[in-house]
Enzyme design. Structure first.
Site, PDB file in Angstrom:
ATOM      1  N   HIS A 108      -0.190   5.588  -2.090  1.00 28.08           N
ATOM      2  CA  HIS A 108       0.500   4.548  -2.840  1.00 28.08           C
ATOM      3  C   HIS A 108       1.335   5.065  -4.006  1.00 28.08           C
ATOM      4  O   HIS A 108       2.435   4.595  -4.243  1.00 28.08           O
ATOM      5  CB  HIS A 108      -0.545   3.563  -3.360  1.00 28.08           C
ATOM      6  CG  HIS A 108       0.028   2.318  -3.951  1.00 28.08           C
ATOM      7  ND1 HIS A 108       0.939   1.530  -3.283  1.00 28.08           N
ATOM      8  CD2 HIS A 108      -0.168   1.726  -5.149  1.00 28.08           C
ATOM      9  CE1 HIS A 108       1.264   0.498  -4.048  1.00 28.08           C
ATOM     10  NE2 HIS A 108       0.624   0.598  -5.181  1.00 28.08           N
ATOM     11  N   HIS A 109       0.804   6.024  -4.729  1.00 29.64           N
ATOM     12  CA  HIS A 109       1.491   6.453  -5.964  1.00 29.64           C
ATOM     13  C   HIS A 109       1.161   7.913  -6.227  1.00 29.64           C
ATOM     14  O   HIS A 109       0.043   8.353  -5.987  1.00 29.64           O
ATOM     15  CB  HIS A 109       1.002   5.599  -7.137  1.00 29.64           C
ATOM     16  CG  HIS A 109       1.800   5.763  -8.398  1.00 29.64           C
ATOM     17  ND1 HIS A 109       2.833   4.927  -8.751  1.00 29.64           N
ATOM     18  CD2 HIS A 109       1.710   6.681  -9.393  1.00 29.64           C
ATOM     19  CE1 HIS A 109       3.344   5.315  -9.901  1.00 29.64           C
ATOM     20  NE2 HIS A 109       2.683   6.377 -10.318  1.00 29.64           N
ATOM     21  N   ARG A 154     -14.466   7.046  -0.268  1.00 30.60           N
ATOM     22  CA  ARG A 154     -13.104   6.755   0.191  1.00 30.60           C
ATOM     23  C   ARG A 154     -12.598   7.766   1.215  1.00 30.60           C
ATOM     24  O   ARG A 154     -11.997   7.400   2.211  1.00 30.60           O
ATOM     25  CB  ARG A 154     -12.143   6.751  -0.995  1.00 30.60           C
ATOM     26  CG  ARG A 154     -12.275   5.511  -1.829  1.00 30.60           C
ATOM     27  CD  ARG A 154     -11.263   5.528  -2.946  1.00 30.60           C
ATOM     28  NE  ARG A 154     -11.234   4.230  -3.592  1.00 30.60           N
ATOM     29  CZ  ARG A 154     -10.271   3.816  -4.396  1.00 30.60           C
ATOM     30  NH1 ARG A 154      -9.253   4.617  -4.659  1.00 30.60           N
ATOM     31  NH2 ARG A 154     -10.317   2.633  -4.945  1.00 30.60           N
ATOM     32  N   THR A 170      -8.956  -4.305  -1.370  1.00 29.11           N
ATOM     33  CA  THR A 170     -10.003  -3.801  -2.256  1.00 29.11           C
ATOM     34  C   THR A 170     -11.308  -3.485  -1.526  1.00 29.11           C
ATOM     35  O   THR A 170     -11.694  -4.178  -0.569  1.00 29.11           O
ATOM     36  CB  THR A 170     -10.287  -4.792  -3.406  1.00 29.11           C
ATOM     37  OG1 THR A 170     -11.441  -4.337  -4.120  1.00 29.11           O
ATOM     38  CG2 THR A 170     -10.546  -6.197  -2.911  1.00 29.11           C
ATOM     39  N   GLU A 171     -11.980  -2.446  -2.028  1.00 23.49           N
ATOM     40  CA  GLU A 171     -13.265  -2.047  -1.456  1.00 23.49           C
ATOM     41  C   GLU A 171     -14.300  -3.156  -1.536  1.00 23.49           C
ATOM     42  O   GLU A 171     -15.275  -3.167  -0.788  1.00 23.49           O
ATOM     43  CB  GLU A 171     -13.800  -0.826  -2.226  1.00 23.49           C
ATOM     44  CG  GLU A 171     -13.333   0.457  -1.612  1.00 23.49           C
ATOM     45  CD  GLU A 171     -13.319   1.612  -2.603  1.00 23.49           C
ATOM     46  OE1 GLU A 171     -13.263   1.394  -3.824  1.00 23.49           O
ATOM     47  OE2 GLU A 171     -13.356   2.748  -2.132  1.00 23.49           O
ATOM     48  N   HIS A 222      -5.712   5.153  -0.651  1.00 26.47           N
ATOM     49  CA  HIS A 222      -6.736   4.142  -0.414  1.00 26.47           C
ATOM     50  C   HIS A 222      -7.073   4.131   1.070  1.00 26.47           C
ATOM     51  O   HIS A 222      -6.166   4.213   1.894  1.00 26.47           O
ATOM     52  CB  HIS A 222      -6.191   2.781  -0.853  1.00 26.47           C
ATOM     53  CG  HIS A 222      -7.268   1.809  -1.182  1.00 26.47           C
ATOM     54  ND1 HIS A 222      -7.883   1.085  -0.213  1.00 26.47           N
ATOM     55  CD2 HIS A 222      -7.852   1.478  -2.344  1.00 26.47           C
ATOM     56  CE1 HIS A 222      -8.805   0.318  -0.789  1.00 26.47           C
ATOM     57  NE2 HIS A 222      -8.806   0.541  -2.084  1.00 26.47           N
ATOM     58  N   ARG A 224     -15.453  -4.875   1.663  1.00 19.86           N
ATOM     59  CA  ARG A 224     -16.569  -4.227   2.364  1.00 19.86           C
ATOM     60  C   ARG A 224     -17.863  -4.387   1.571  1.00 19.86           C
ATOM     61  O   ARG A 224     -18.910  -4.700   2.121  1.00 19.86           O
ATOM     62  CB  ARG A 224     -16.262  -2.739   2.576  1.00 19.86           C
ATOM     63  CG  ARG A 224     -15.348  -2.479   3.761  1.00 19.86           C
ATOM     64  CD  ARG A 224     -14.916  -1.032   3.832  1.00 19.86           C
ATOM     65  NE  ARG A 224     -13.862  -0.737   2.863  1.00 19.86           N
ATOM     66  CZ  ARG A 224     -13.746   0.400   2.191  1.00 19.86           C
ATOM     67  NH1 ARG A 224     -14.634   1.361   2.364  1.00 19.86           N
ATOM     68  NH2 ARG A 224     -12.754   0.586   1.351  1.00 19.86           N
ATOM     69  N   ARG A 264      -3.354   5.933 -11.811  1.00 15.48           N
ATOM     70  CA  ARG A 264      -2.554   4.914 -12.501  1.00 15.48           C
ATOM     71  C   ARG A 264      -3.178   3.530 -12.336  1.00 15.48           C
ATOM     72  O   ARG A 264      -3.579   3.159 -11.247  1.00 15.48           O
ATOM     73  CB  ARG A 264      -1.148   4.884 -11.912  1.00 15.48           C
ATOM     74  CG  ARG A 264      -0.255   3.827 -12.488  1.00 15.48           C
ATOM     75  CD  ARG A 264       1.044   3.724 -11.716  1.00 15.48           C
ATOM     76  NE  ARG A 264       0.828   3.349 -10.335  1.00 15.48           N
ATOM     77  CZ  ARG A 264       0.711   2.090  -9.895  1.00 15.48           C
ATOM     78  NH1 ARG A 264       0.763   1.076 -10.746  1.00 15.48           N
ATOM     79  NH2 ARG A 264       0.526   1.833  -8.614  1.00 15.48           N
TER      80      ARG A 264
END
Ligand code: ADP
Length: 448
Positions: A382-383, A280, A255-256, A243, A259, A422
């Site tokens: 993150h994952h 992104r 969260t986007e 992200h 923006r 995910r």
């Protein structure tokens, strides 16, 4: 030295603990090892919740959900690249997993919603306690109650096999004991992902070079190599969840929509540097070019009021605010005079309806109402969706799609459950369901 046991579980996150407790309850003797000095892995950091469909908790709140709907949401979130057989396990066991945790003492009675879900199905403790810490605490207490042998500072190094290819144990390295092996009928790998290993991450996805990570230090992916060296097939390794705007102070993804609803991005010098609504990867690359590799989301009360989520970030204590931009700048060591000029300039662009500076396509509102806010952000990983290939009994498979007898995998170390992406709330669900399944299947196998 050597120890003998039915099952060795590698990794003390949610998957490893679930596997240990479930295997023990099926009559197996268990040793749980963890390379870090502390238990809990990333699982203990999880803030979202545990996704499950068709649960008593949902029914009590009048939420209508179905296995089909959870399947559809999970597949859509994963861009339909998930292994459907594994999604079927995730979804069909989800209620049972919530009940299992509840029977062991967990409180998962609050039901909220995370991104990508069509209905409320994210189960979490009432009162806003972190779900991961709670789930790990409950599992740990249950492991202690069963007197399971847990060894910290102990790293899983190599799977040992007999001449016919059956697992016969694991070579480990204890920080104080040195190398020794644990003789076992089965090994369960629950070693988590590799988001903290930027070298590995950026090799697989060069756009993510230099990203920080929300993960704990042990999330380096060495368990994936242990599996691969034992012949395990890997899948989906290139799918890494990242992200562009991770809160530096809070370690959460911002969260986007912040923006999208009108926040601007400025650097420490108080200047805008990019079209805030770009893709992104471009937003991330631009942030990494700024002083200290971070930037600030700047907004006012009108943006805050437009998006409920912002109050959650404020609640986490990671959003400094002030009644003027100069004061805000002081709090965060941003050039306040430049920041004031930047916002004034931005407001004239909003009035004119065209961003001639950075070609931002949407200009929803001027920033001039009430308090001003700043969230320091940096791109983060993150994952990791990829990992070892398992079948629907959590058995690890080789490249020929054959099971490696006695080798099991569960949790983030595996690939396939989440496809390319995910959904929030599906990780805790994954680790409890597949951890428990791996434990029960390995216990059955060890009795053969
Ligand atoms: P999951 O969410 O899949 O349960 P976590 O990241 O929560 O995964 O937990 C994985 C745990 O495994 C972490 O605590 C990590 O430090 C540990 N671990 C990773 N590799 C090894 C290894 N080779 N030996 C022992 N423990 C490991």
């Amino acid at each position: 030295p050597q120890d003998t046991v039915n099952i060795v579980v590698v990794g003390s996150g949610g998957a490893g603990f679930s596997a240990s407790v479930a295997a023990f309850d099926k009559g197996a003797s268990v040793i749980l090892i963890e390379k870090e000095p502390v238990i809990g892995g990333n699982a203990k950091l999880a803030a979202g919740g545990m996704n499950a469909a068709w649960t008593d908790q949902q029914k009590a709140k009048g939420i209508e959900d179905s296995l089909e709907l959870m399947t559809k949401d999970t597949m859509k979130g994963g861009r339909n690249l998930n292994d459907p057989a594994l999604v079927d396990v995730l979804v069909s066991h989800s209620k049972g997993s919530v009940d299992w945790m509840t029977a062991m003492g967990a409180d998962l009675s609050d039901v909220g919603r995370m991104g990508g879900a069509s209905v409320n199905r994210t189960h979490r403790p009432t009162g806003g306690a972190g779900v991961g810490a709670h789930v790990i605490q409950v599992l740990y207490d249950n492991a202690v109650k069963r007197d399971i042998d847990m060894r910290m500072n102990t790293r899983g190094i190599e799977i040992l096999k007999d001449d016919s290819g059956n697992v016969k144990g694991l070579l480990v390295k204890g920080m104080y004991k040195g190398y020794y092996w644990i003789k076992a009928d089965a090994v369960i790998l629950a070693t988590g992902g590799f988001a903290k290993n930027n070298e590995r991450v950026s090799k697989l996805d060069p756009k993510l070079k230099g990203f920080v990570s929300t993960n704990q230090p042990g999330a380096t992916g060495d368990g994936i190599d242990v599996a691969a060296n034992a012949g395990a097939a890997l899948q989906d390794m290139q799918y890494i969840q990242a992200h562009p705007t991770l809160s530096v102070k809070g370690g959460v993804m911002v969260t986007e929509a912040v923006r999208g609803n009108g926040a601007i991005l400025v650097n420490r010098e108080g200047k805008r540097f990019v079209n805030e609504i770009t893709t992104r990867d471009k937003a991330a690359a631009a942030i990494l070019e700024q002083t200290g590799k971070t930037a600030y989301l700047i907004f006012d009360d009108s943006v805050r009021k437009s998006l409920k989520k912002i109050d959650k970030y404020i609640g986490l204590g990671v959003v400094p605010s002030a009644d003027s931009l100069v004061k805000l700048g002081k709090l965060e060591n941003i050039d306040g005079k430049a920041l004031t000029e930047t916002v004034a300039r931005y407001n004239t662009l909003v009035t004119s309806g065209k961003d001639t500076d950075f070609e931002r396509p949407n200009l929803p509102r001027a920033l001039n109402e009430g308090n001003y806010y700043a969230i320091e952000v940096t791109p983060g990983v993150h994952h990791t969706m990829g990992g070892v290939k398992i079948d629907s009994k959590a058995e690890i498979m080789n490249a020929k799609q054959q099971v490696i007898p006695g080798l099991y995998g569960a949790g983030e170390v595996t690939g396939g459950v989440h496809g390319a992406n995910r959904l929030g709330g599906n990780a805790i669900s994954d680790i409890v369901t597949f951890g428990r399944l791996a434990g029960e299947e390995a216990a059955k196998y060890s009795k053969k």
